[in-house]
Design a protein around this motif. Structure first.
Motif, short mmCIF file in Angstrom:
data_model
loop_
_atom_site.label_atom_id
_atom_site.label_comp_id
_atom_site.label_asym_id
_atom_site.label_seq_id
_atom_site.Cartn_x
_atom_site.Cartn_y
_atom_site.Cartn_z
N THR A 56 0.83 -1.20 0.00
CA THR A 56 0.00 0.00 0.00
C THR A 56 0.87 1.25 0.00
OG1 THR A 56 -1.78 -1.14 1.18
CG2 THR A 56 -1.81 1.27 1.22
N ILE A 57 0.60 2.15 -0.97
CA ILE A 57 1.31 3.42 -1.11
C ILE A 57 0.30 4.53 -0.84
CG2 ILE A 57 2.74 4.84 -2.62
CD1 ILE A 57 3.07 2.25 -4.38
N PRO A 58 0.40 5.22 0.30
CA PRO A 58 -0.56 6.29 0.58
C PRO A 58 -0.53 7.37 -0.50
CG PRO A 58 0.72 5.74 2.54
CD PRO A 58 1.38 5.04 1.38
N GLY A 59 -1.71 7.88 -0.86
CA GLY A 59 -1.80 8.92 -1.89
C GLY A 59 -2.27 10.24 -1.32
N GLU A 60 -2.32 11.25 -2.16
CA GLU A 60 -2.81 12.57 -1.75
C GLU A 60 -4.32 12.55 -1.54
OE1 GLU A 60 -1.57 15.20 -4.83
OE2 GLU A 60 0.56 15.11 -4.30
N ASN A 61 -5.00 11.59 -2.17
CA ASN A 61 -6.45 11.54 -2.15
C ASN A 61 -6.89 10.09 -2.00
OD1 ASN A 61 -9.27 11.60 -2.91
ND2 ASN A 61 -8.91 13.57 -3.92
N THR A 62 -7.88 9.85 -1.18
CA THR A 62 -8.39 8.48 -0.98
C THR A 62 -9.72 8.26 -1.69
OG1 THR A 62 -9.44 9.17 1.09
CG2 THR A 62 -7.21 8.25 1.24
N LYS A 63 -10.11 9.22 -2.53
CA LYS A 63 -11.39 9.10 -3.25
C LYS A 63 -11.42 7.84 -4.10
CE LYS A 63 -14.29 11.62 -6.55
NZ LYS A 63 -14.39 12.82 -7.43
N GLU A 64 -10.29 7.51 -4.70
CA GLU A 64 -10.17 6.28 -5.47
C GLU A 64 -8.92 5.54 -5.02
OE1 GLU A 64 -10.70 6.30 -9.63
OE2 GLU A 64 -12.18 7.91 -9.63
N VAL A 65 -8.87 4.26 -5.31
CA VAL A 65 -7.69 3.44 -5.02
C VAL A 65 -7.26 2.77 -6.31
CG1 VAL A 65 -6.74 1.49 -3.73
CG2 VAL A 65 -8.35 3.05 -2.62
N ILE A 66 -6.03 3.03 -6.71
CA ILE A 66 -5.51 2.49 -7.96
C ILE A 66 -4.76 1.20 -7.67
CG2 ILE A 66 -4.12 2.97 -10.01
CD1 ILE A 66 -6.48 4.92 -9.47
N GLY A 67 -5.06 0.16 -8.41
CA GLY A 67 -4.35 -1.11 -8.28
C GLY A 67 -3.36 -1.29 -9.43
N LEU A 68 -2.16 -1.70 -9.10
CA LEU A 68 -1.17 -2.11 -10.10
C LEU A 68 -0.86 -3.58 -9.85
CD1 LEU A 68 1.39 0.87 -9.96
CD2 LEU A 68 -0.58 0.62 -11.48
N SER A 69 -1.16 -4.41 -10.80
CA SER A 69 -0.98 -5.85 -10.61
C SER A 69 0.13 -6.39 -11.50
CB SER A 69 -2.29 -6.58 -10.93
OG SER A 69 -2.12 -7.99 -10.83
N ALA A 70 0.97 -7.23 -10.93
CA ALA A 70 1.95 -8.00 -11.70
C ALA A 70 2.07 -9.37 -11.03
CB ALA A 70 3.30 -7.29 -11.74
N HIS A 71 2.41 -10.37 -11.81
CA HIS A 71 2.47 -11.71 -11.20
C HIS A 71 3.90 -12.22 -11.11
CE1 HIS A 71 2.96 -14.21 -14.94
NE2 HIS A 71 2.27 -13.23 -15.51
N VAL A 72 4.19 -12.78 -9.95
CA VAL A 72 5.53 -13.28 -9.69
C VAL A 72 5.61 -14.79 -9.90
CG1 VAL A 72 5.37 -13.81 -7.21
CG2 VAL A 72 7.47 -12.84 -8.12
N ASP A 73 4.48 -15.43 -10.14
CA ASP A 73 4.51 -16.87 -10.43
C ASP A 73 4.92 -17.10 -11.87
OD1 ASP A 73 1.85 -15.81 -11.08
OD2 ASP A 73 1.36 -17.86 -11.68
N THR A 74 5.54 -18.24 -12.11
CA THR A 74 6.05 -18.57 -13.43
C THR A 74 5.50 -19.92 -13.90
OG1 THR A 74 7.99 -19.84 -12.71
CG2 THR A 74 8.21 -17.43 -12.78
N LEU A 75 5.89 -20.26 -15.10
CA LEU A 75 5.63 -21.60 -15.62
C LEU A 75 6.54 -22.59 -14.91
CD1 LEU A 75 5.81 -20.50 -19.36
CD2 LEU A 75 3.75 -20.67 -17.94
N GLY A 76 6.22 -23.86 -15.01
CA GLY A 76 7.06 -24.87 -14.38
C GLY A 76 6.58 -26.27 -14.72
N ALA A 77 6.93 -27.21 -13.86
CA ALA A 77 6.52 -28.60 -14.06
C ALA A 77 6.43 -29.27 -12.70
CB ALA A 77 7.51 -29.34 -14.96
N MET A 78 5.84 -30.45 -12.71
CA MET A 78 5.64 -31.21 -11.48
C MET A 78 5.77 -32.69 -11.81
SD MET A 78 2.29 -30.96 -8.99
CE MET A 78 2.67 -29.32 -8.34
N VAL A 79 6.31 -33.45 -10.89
CA VAL A 79 6.45 -34.89 -11.09
C VAL A 79 5.06 -35.52 -11.21
CG1 VAL A 79 7.28 -37.07 -10.12
CG2 VAL A 79 8.62 -34.96 -9.82
N ARG A 80 4.85 -36.24 -12.30
CA ARG A 80 3.60 -36.96 -12.49
C ARG A 80 3.72 -38.41 -12.01
NH1 ARG A 80 1.81 -37.68 -18.48
NH2 ARG A 80 2.66 -39.78 -18.25
N SER A 81 4.83 -39.04 -12.40
CA SER A 81 5.05 -40.43 -12.01
C SER A 81 6.52 -40.78 -12.18
CB SER A 81 4.19 -41.38 -12.86
OG SER A 81 4.54 -41.28 -14.24
#
Length: 346
Positions: A56-81
């Motif tokens: 959370t980054i406090p702003g000059e005005n709280t009338k609206e709240v701006i969201g900035l989204s980015a994802h830190v998850d990546t592609l990958g793999a998992m043991v099947r058998s």
């Protein structure tokens, strides 16, 4: 407007998080890095129940709240058998291009935290042995992981503690060249996460408050479709910061910040998109406007989750998505410039 971006910090953050393994569902270590950086900058950090981060980054005005989204998850793999010969069959996490995995190094992490190394290979890996070694399709069904341990049977592998459901981390092979190119797997979307963290550091160092309270939402399940299905209820509009597409019938290059007008889920908010274009033009930020034909974002997940928001999508141009990706530091800088303008000039 020309910001003084700390390129050294941007590169350091980029390398650090790119080299930290975080396939969808296993983002604990990388989120610790994000949390530490946010707290170091003096901003509040919270986690959702499923592990997404909120700064959370406090702003000059709280009338609206701006969201900035980015994802830190990546592609990958998992043991099947485990095969009778002691190799591993795998299932993909997200949508990596399987053919690009042939010959790639990897690490297998057991539930107990033990790490073993290995290599993705075709089941016909030797030209001197298999007649179809060159033209056999590279798919999970025709590939396996060779473990770097002396194993000759399924039982030998089980004694190592490896079992179905263990994560397989793909080597990102991260390199930043002297000419400014970033070569690595998973620039989608760790390049954008590095942009947000550099923006955070910039706001702190310059003692700048955005016009409105801003929440950076770092999601951990975007690659499997539900990264931002939940977002804080006070967010009124959200910009997904994700990779810009490069290729056939697209304008974007590895130097641009791309503004997406529409993806496979439909058009983004017209007025937000227009404002981003106007800001880029007014501030001479190298940019393009494109339509992404096969793409969904965290904004799409948030809207499908029932959130009452406006949404837009921007990001640095990234070549060869879901394979061996590449971008340029210039594209990351242009992305930071545009985000800063949106938060402070509007």
């Amino acid at each position: 407007m020309k910001l003084k971006i700390d390129t050294n910090y941007l590169k350091l953050m980029l390398e650090t998080i790119l080299k930290c393994h975080s396939p969808s569902g296993f983002c604990y270590d990388v989120m610790d890095i994000i949390e530490a950086e946010a707290l170091h900058c003096g901003y509040k950090f919270e986690k959702t129940n499923k592990g997404c981060g909120i700064i959370t980054i406090p702003g000059e005005n709280t009338k609206e709240v701006i969201g900035l989204s980015a994802h830190v998850d990546t592609l990958g793999a998992m043991v099947r058998s485990i095969t009778p010969q002691g190799t591993l069959k795998f299932t993909l996490v997200g949508g990596p291009i399987a053919a690009t995995l042939d010959g790639e190094y990897c690490k297998i992490r057991t539930r107990e935290g033990k790490i073993y190394t290995g290599t993705f290979l075709s089941t016909s890996p030797a030209a001197h042995v298999y007649t179809d070694s060159k033209d056999k399709p590279r798919l999970p069904e025709t590939m396996e992981v060779r473990i770097d341990e002396i194993v000759e049977s399924k039982e030998d592998v089980e004694k190592l503690g490896i079992c179905a459901g263990d994560y397989i981390f793909i080597d990102p092979k991260t390199v930043i060249t002297p000419s400014g190119f970033v070569k690595s797997r998973f620039i989608d979307d760790k390049g954008s996460v590095a942009c947000l963290m550099t923006l955070l550091r910039l706001l702190k160092d310059e003692k700048v408050k955005p016009k409105y309270t801003t929440k950076m939402f770092i999601s951990v399940y975007e690659e499997v479709g539900h990264g931002s299905s939940y977002i804080p209820s006070d967010i009124t509009e959200m910009i997904a910061v994700d990779m810009g597409c490069i290729g056939e019938d697209l304008n974007c290059t590895e130097l641009d910040v791309s503004i997406c007008a529409k993806d496979s889920g439909g058009p983004y908010d017209y007025y937000m998109t227009t404002k981003l274009v106007q800001l880029a033009k007014a501030n001479k930020i190298r940019h393009v406007v494109d339509i992404y034909p096969m793409y969904v974002s965290d904004v799409g997940a948030a809207l499908r989750g029932g959130n009452n928001i406006r949404g837009a999508l921007i990001g640095p141009g990234v070549h060869a998505s879901h394979g061996m990706e590449r971008t340029h530091i210039t594209a990351l800088e242009n992305t930071i410039q545009l985000l800063y303008a949106y938060l402070t000039i509007r």
